[in-house]
Design a protein around this motif. Structure first.
Motif, PDB file in Angstrom:
ATOM      1  N   SER A   1      87.102  55.931  87.999  1.00 43.96           N
ATOM      2  CA  SER A   1      87.145  56.276  89.422  1.00 43.96           C
ATOM      3  C   SER A   1      88.535  56.689  89.874  1.00 43.96           C
ATOM      4  N   ARG A   2      89.549  56.383  89.081  1.00 41.94           N
ATOM      5  CA  ARG A   2      90.915  56.776  89.380  1.00 41.94           C
ATOM      6  C   ARG A   2      91.639  57.010  88.072  1.00 41.94           C
ATOM      7  N   SER A   3      92.777  57.637  88.163  1.00 38.75           N
ATOM      8  CA  SER A   3      93.515  57.917  86.943  1.00 38.75           C
ATOM      9  C   SER A   3      94.079  56.636  86.339  1.00 38.75           C
ATOM     10  N   MET A   4      94.219  56.639  85.036  1.00 38.90           N
ATOM     11  CA  MET A   4      94.811  55.524  84.318  1.00 38.90           C
ATOM     12  C   MET A   4      96.037  56.019  83.576  1.00 38.90           C
ATOM     13  N   SER A   5      97.051  55.166  83.464  1.00 42.10           N
ATOM     14  CA  SER A   5      98.287  55.621  82.822  1.00 42.10           C
ATOM     15  C   SER A   5      98.090  55.833  81.330  1.00 42.10           C
ATOM     16  N   SER A   6      97.209  55.047  80.723  1.00 41.92           N
ATOM     17  CA  SER A   6      96.915  55.232  79.306  1.00 41.92           C
ATOM     18  C   SER A   6      95.582  54.575  78.974  1.00 41.92           C
ATOM     19  N   ILE A   7      94.872  55.202  78.051  1.00 41.47           N
ATOM     20  CA  ILE A   7      93.613  54.652  77.552  1.00 41.47           C
ATOM     21  C   ILE A   7      93.690  54.668  76.037  1.00 41.47           C
ATOM     22  N   SER A   8      93.721  53.503  75.434  1.00 38.97           N
ATOM     23  CA  SER A   8      93.860  53.451  73.983  1.00 38.97           C
ATOM     24  C   SER A   8      92.543  53.714  73.283  1.00 38.97           C
ATOM     25  N   ALA A   9      91.445  53.328  73.896  1.00 40.29           N
ATOM     26  CA  ALA A   9      90.148  53.536  73.269  1.00 40.29           C
ATOM     27  C   ALA A   9      89.062  53.589  74.332  1.00 40.29           C
ATOM     28  N   MET A  10      88.044  54.370  74.033  1.00 47.73           N
ATOM     29  CA  MET A  10      86.846  54.449  74.875  1.00 47.73           C
ATOM     30  C   MET A  10      85.655  54.169  73.976  1.00 47.73           C
ATOM     31  N   GLY A  11      84.643  53.548  74.536  1.00 49.99           N
ATOM     32  CA  GLY A  11      83.486  53.251  73.708  1.00 49.99           C
ATOM     33  C   GLY A  11      82.215  53.108  74.500  1.00 49.99           C
ATOM     34  N   TRP A  12      81.124  53.081  73.752  1.00 51.86           N
ATOM     35  CA  TRP A  12      79.805  52.840  74.309  1.00 51.86           C
ATOM     36  C   TRP A  12      79.185  51.643  73.601  1.00 51.86           C
ATOM     37  N   TYR A  13      78.642  50.734  74.382  1.00 54.77           N
ATOM     38  CA  TYR A  13      77.923  49.577  73.882  1.00 54.77           C
ATOM     39  C   TYR A  13      76.496  49.643  74.430  1.00 54.77           C
ATOM     40  N   ARG A  14      75.613  48.883  73.816  1.00 57.72           N
ATOM     41  CA  ARG A  14      74.253  48.810  74.342  1.00 57.72           C
ATOM     42  C   ARG A  14      73.706  47.401  74.164  1.00 57.72           C
ATOM     43  N   GLN A  15      72.757  47.081  75.033  1.00 59.00           N
ATOM     44  CA  GLN A  15      72.079  45.790  74.949  1.00 59.00           C
ATOM     45  C   GLN A  15      70.599  46.026  75.146  1.00 59.00           C
TER      46      GLN A  15
END
Length: 121
Positions: free
Chosen positions: A25-39
């Motif tokens: 929803s807003r900018s982030m200074s850094s993102i080391s990883a992005m992922g998808w999980y499921r349940q």
């Protein structure tokens, strides 16, 4: 506070495709990883796919060759392209970012609200 907004879930027939999106929803200074999980129903949450800032991808064995994760760094967005969907892929899918909202802040875990994917004829 950062919110992750997901979209793209729904009902699809076996063998079909869906594309999930998740944006901060807003900018982030850094993102080391992005992922998808499921349940899935009666199951524990599991990692489906992840991608690092350097582009290294990781997939659960059950989705290899069928799902593809990608990211748009300038837009702080991650995608999950799903093909050849099976009934066992039915679950609530959650996106996850690991990163910082500002350089002086500690890295944190951020989660989307979840989007339902149902694979059924």
């Amino acid at each position: 506070q950062v919110q992750l907004v997901e979209s793209g879930g729904g009902l699809v027939q076996p063998g079909g495709s869906l594309r999930l999106s998740c944006a901060a929803s807003r900018s982030m200074s850094s993102i080391s990883a992005m992922g998808w999980y499921r349940q899935g129903p009666g199951k524990q949450r599991e990692l489906v796919a992840s991608i690092t800032s350097g582009g290294t991808e990781n997939y659960a064995e059950s989705v290899k060759g069928r799902f593809a994760i990608s990211r748009d760094n300038p837009k702080n967005t991650v995608f999950l392209q799903m093909h050849s969907l099976k009934p066992e892929d039915t679950a609530v899918y959650y996106c996850n970012f690991k990163g910082k909202t500002a350089p002086w802040r500690a890295s944190g875990d951020y989660w989307g609200q979840g989007t339902q994917v149902t694979v059924s004829s």
